[in-house]
Design an enzyme around this catalytic site. Structure first.
Site, short mmCIF file in Angstrom:
data_model
loop_
_atom_site.label_atom_id
_atom_site.label_comp_id
_atom_site.label_asym_id
_atom_site.label_seq_id
_atom_site.Cartn_x
_atom_site.Cartn_y
_atom_site.Cartn_z
N GLU A 92 -40.60 -82.04 -11.24
CA GLU A 92 -39.54 -82.08 -9.49
C GLU A 92 -39.09 -81.01 -10.24
O GLU A 92 -38.87 -80.49 -10.66
CB GLU A 92 -38.62 -83.38 -9.72
CG GLU A 92 -38.87 -84.56 -9.00
CD GLU A 92 -38.46 -85.56 -9.02
OE1 GLU A 92 -37.02 -85.74 -10.32
OE2 GLU A 92 -38.75 -86.61 -8.88
N HIS A 132 -28.75 -82.51 -1.63
CA HIS A 132 -30.08 -82.98 -2.32
C HIS A 132 -30.69 -82.06 -1.12
O HIS A 132 -30.15 -82.50 0.47
CB HIS A 132 -30.77 -84.46 -2.09
CG HIS A 132 -32.11 -84.68 -2.28
ND1 HIS A 132 -33.22 -84.11 -1.79
CD2 HIS A 132 -32.74 -85.25 -3.68
CE1 HIS A 132 -34.02 -84.36 -2.05
NE2 HIS A 132 -33.74 -85.10 -3.31
N ARG A 156 -31.67 -77.84 -7.32
CA ARG A 156 -31.07 -78.54 -5.96
C ARG A 156 -30.20 -77.27 -5.80
O ARG A 156 -29.62 -77.53 -4.39
CB ARG A 156 -30.49 -79.65 -6.51
CG ARG A 156 -31.21 -80.75 -6.28
CD ARG A 156 -30.88 -82.11 -6.08
NE ARG A 156 -32.31 -82.78 -6.91
CZ ARG A 156 -33.12 -83.83 -7.24
NH1 ARG A 156 -31.61 -84.49 -7.68
NH2 ARG A 156 -33.37 -84.71 -7.12
N HIS A 210 -25.26 -86.37 -2.52
CA HIS A 210 -26.50 -86.75 -3.02
C HIS A 210 -25.98 -87.99 -4.73
O HIS A 210 -26.40 -88.61 -4.74
CB HIS A 210 -27.95 -86.25 -3.18
CG HIS A 210 -28.84 -86.53 -4.08
ND1 HIS A 210 -29.84 -88.15 -3.53
CD2 HIS A 210 -29.90 -86.78 -5.10
CE1 HIS A 210 -30.00 -88.44 -4.33
NE2 HIS A 210 -30.85 -87.66 -5.22
N ARG A 213 -26.76 -81.78 -11.89
CA ARG A 213 -28.01 -82.97 -12.62
C ARG A 213 -28.91 -81.70 -12.27
O ARG A 213 -29.27 -81.78 -11.89
CB ARG A 213 -27.27 -83.74 -12.22
CG ARG A 213 -28.12 -85.01 -12.08
CD ARG A 213 -28.22 -86.05 -11.64
NE ARG A 213 -28.14 -86.22 -9.80
CZ ARG A 213 -29.46 -86.40 -10.10
NH1 ARG A 213 -30.54 -87.58 -10.72
NH2 ARG A 213 -29.65 -87.35 -8.59
C1 SIN Z 1 -35.66 -87.54 -5.41
O1 SIN Z 1 -36.44 -88.18 -5.43
O2 SIN Z 1 -35.99 -86.42 -5.27
C2 SIN Z 1 -34.41 -87.68 -6.09
C3 SIN Z 1 -34.23 -88.14 -7.31
C4 SIN Z 1 -33.55 -88.07 -8.10
O3 SIN Z 1 -31.66 -87.68 -7.58
O4 SIN Z 1 -33.14 -87.10 -9.81
#
Ligand code: SIN
Length: 551
Positions: free
Chosen positions: A115, A252, A299, A360, A395
């Protein structure tokens, strides 16, 4: 009726239930949840849990990535504590019945997703419905414990507190001299509304835990479930606990944009597997905003880039394309996202997905120490409602379920070790809830109108890109709404909707106030009037306390 319990846990997500399971070994646990037990943000979490398990990985790298995302505001000791405990907590979840997805090329190992902001593949997951699998396992385990009672449709109104005048025990003699005696408050439980009967009960407990999740509903567009109304933060603030960094709301970048899709997240894990963001003309754009990390930038950067693209094009969404990966891979890795999109007429194996950013995650919250203790003796805060210092100004993806698990474990160890400190009887009898002359609110519009006004105001004036002027106007506009809600609190019999509105309004005010005070851009807080970071603010949290603000 009065309830008495050893441990009152407010909230039934990963933080509340995992702590409840452990505390049940040493006493009676009552978990209250304002809707059903599975109505939690945990249940919606797609991505997974960050944990340095790969051969090329190391907790130091996880720590480094967390600090980098947090943009100068993480508390390093907390980051270290949490990332180092990740493997133990994953092992525990496996023992509790969570079947994490295995690496297809080596089933001995867990599959590790990628991620944004992570320098290694380290996201332990259950396909793309990790949260649902964890919620199910925790609920099943809690159902089998005779020491845990879960009460659904019970919502906390406010905390029961005891106030003494005395010296802070931790203060040095010199601090005692210069600060003078201070009011030390202890939490004794909570007033709780039983939704079905409209009765407010007194819940007395040795330890009270706020595990109420986030506050995404303060914004018009959010990935959060309807229950995310910031209850814990509002309740703790009213009781006099410190709140830190509420201005750092994480947006998000990719929520599904479709008239029939409510709050549906398109996981960052798609970009981890190669999905690319496209502008309305079908052109990739992230290289212009972060040439090195592109679509896997943090993000905050990706959400702002999308905001900018939308403002430039005047369109309502951008697109996320994973159609270059094989349909088999996409369906196997993202079965939930594939099914939901297909049910809305979007085949993600063939066409790009329309997406928009949405509120988010609250990076700030109730100030706690490394054991989850708040400022009030006997009051703990765990999970998204807390501010431990892990997230700083932004975060890192998939650190939130991890924080909930680790902090629940820390709180358990601390409570067990210090149980006798929490078991003193209250000095005075606790008065029963008094409805005074309150009457039924027969006009629901008094709630729905303010609910709508606040969420639009926050989205338009306190959103992804902020300005001093808009923040100032937001403060002015919130003032009459808050006083109207306060008046309703005295005039009308409490309902769940009204309690949520009262909390939502309180949290909105705190976000606005903190954002107004922070005269710089850092992490999730970006203002056009101070677009750079101010080095003076490195490691400086925004702290709000009721008595300081006259709130
Ligand atoms: C996501 O799956 O993009 C969200 C994961 C997160 O907010 O840590």
């Amino acid at each position: 009726m009065d309830f008495e319990t050893d441990f009152l846990i407010i909230g039934s997500g990963i933080a509340g239930l995992s702590l409840g399971l452990k505390l049940a070994e040493i006493g009676r646990v009552t978990v209250i949840t304002k809707k059903s037990e599975a109505d939690t943000a945990t249940n919606l979490a797609q991505g997974g849990i960050a944990c340095a398990l790969g051969e090329d990985d190391d907790p130091n790298l996880h720590e480094f990535d967390t600090l980098k995302a947090g943009d100068g505001l993480c508390h390093e000791d907390i980051v270290r504590q949490i990332v180092r405990q990740a493997p133990d907590r994953i092992r525990e979840l496996k023992k509790w019945g969570v079947n994490f997805t295995r690496d297809p090329s080596n089933p001995e190992r867990l599959d590790l997703g990628q991620e944004g902001g992570h320098s290694r593949r380290r996201i332990v997951h259950v396909e793309d419905f990790t949260g649902r699998a964890i919620q199910k396992a925790l609920m099943a385990r809690a159902a089998g414990k005779k020491n845990i009672e879960v009460l659904e449709d019970y919502i906390a109104v406010d905390l029961l507190t005891e106030c003494k005048i005395g010296y802070d025990n931790d203060a040095t003699e010199r601090q005692k001299h210069s600060n003078g005696p201070k009011s030390v408050e202890r939490c004794l439980g909570a007033y709780v509304l039983e939704v079905a009967t409209g009765t407010v009960h007194t819940f007395l407990s040795h330890v009270t835990v706020l595990a109420t999740g986030g506050a995404g509903k303060v914004y018009l567009y959010t990935s959060n479930p309807d229950v995310a109304t910031g209850d814990g933060i509002a309740i703790a603030y009213r009781a006099g606990a410190r709140i830190a960094n509420p201005e750092f709301v994480q947006f998000h970048p990719t929520c599904l944009y479709h008239p029939r899709a409510k709050n549906f997240l398109i996981s960052e894990a798609l970009r981890g597997e190669g999905a690319i963001l496209l502008d309305p003309n079908g052109e990739p754009f992230m290289k212009r905003y972060d040439p090195e990390r592109k679509d896997l930038a943090g993000r905050d950067i990706v959400a702002r880039a999308i905001d900018m693209e939308l403002k430039k094009s005047g369109k309502e969404c951008v697109y996320l394309d994973i159609s270059h990966r094989s349909p088999e891979f996409v369906k196997e890795r993202f079965p939930n996202i594939y099914d939901v999109c297909l049910s809305l007429g979007i085949d993600i194996t063939k066409e790009p997905i329309p997406v928009v950013p949405a509120a988010h995650y609250m990076c700030g919250g109730i100030v706690t120490d490394a054991n989850g203790q708040s400022d009030l003796k006997g009051l703990f805060a765990i999970g998204e409602t807390a501010c431990t210092g892990l997230h700083g100004a932004n975060r890192l993806a998939s650190n939130s379920l991890l924080e909930g698990l680790v902090m629940a474990h820390q709180a358990y160890l601390f409570i067990k070790e210090n149980l006798s400190n929490f078991t003193q009887k209250p000095a005075h009898a606790i008065p029963a809830w008094d409805t005074g002359g309150a009457v039924d609110m027969d006009e629901a519009v008094l709630i729905s109108h303010n609910w709508d006004v606040i969420r639009r105001l926050m989205w338009n004036y306190v959103g992804i890109v902020r300005s001093t002027k808009r923040l100032g106007l937001a403060r002015l506009r919130m003032a009459p709404i808050l006083s109207e809600i306060n008046q309703h609190y005295w005039d009308y019999i409490l309902t769940r909707d009204f309690i949520e509105l009262r909390n939502l309004a309180q949290v909105a005010e705190l976000i606005i106030l903190a954002a107004y005070r922070r005269k710089e851009s850092r992490g999730g807080h970006f203002t056009i009037d101070f677009p750079e970071k101010d080095d003076w603010n490195w490691r400086r949290d925004t702290i709000l306390k009721r008595s300081n603000n006259g709130g």
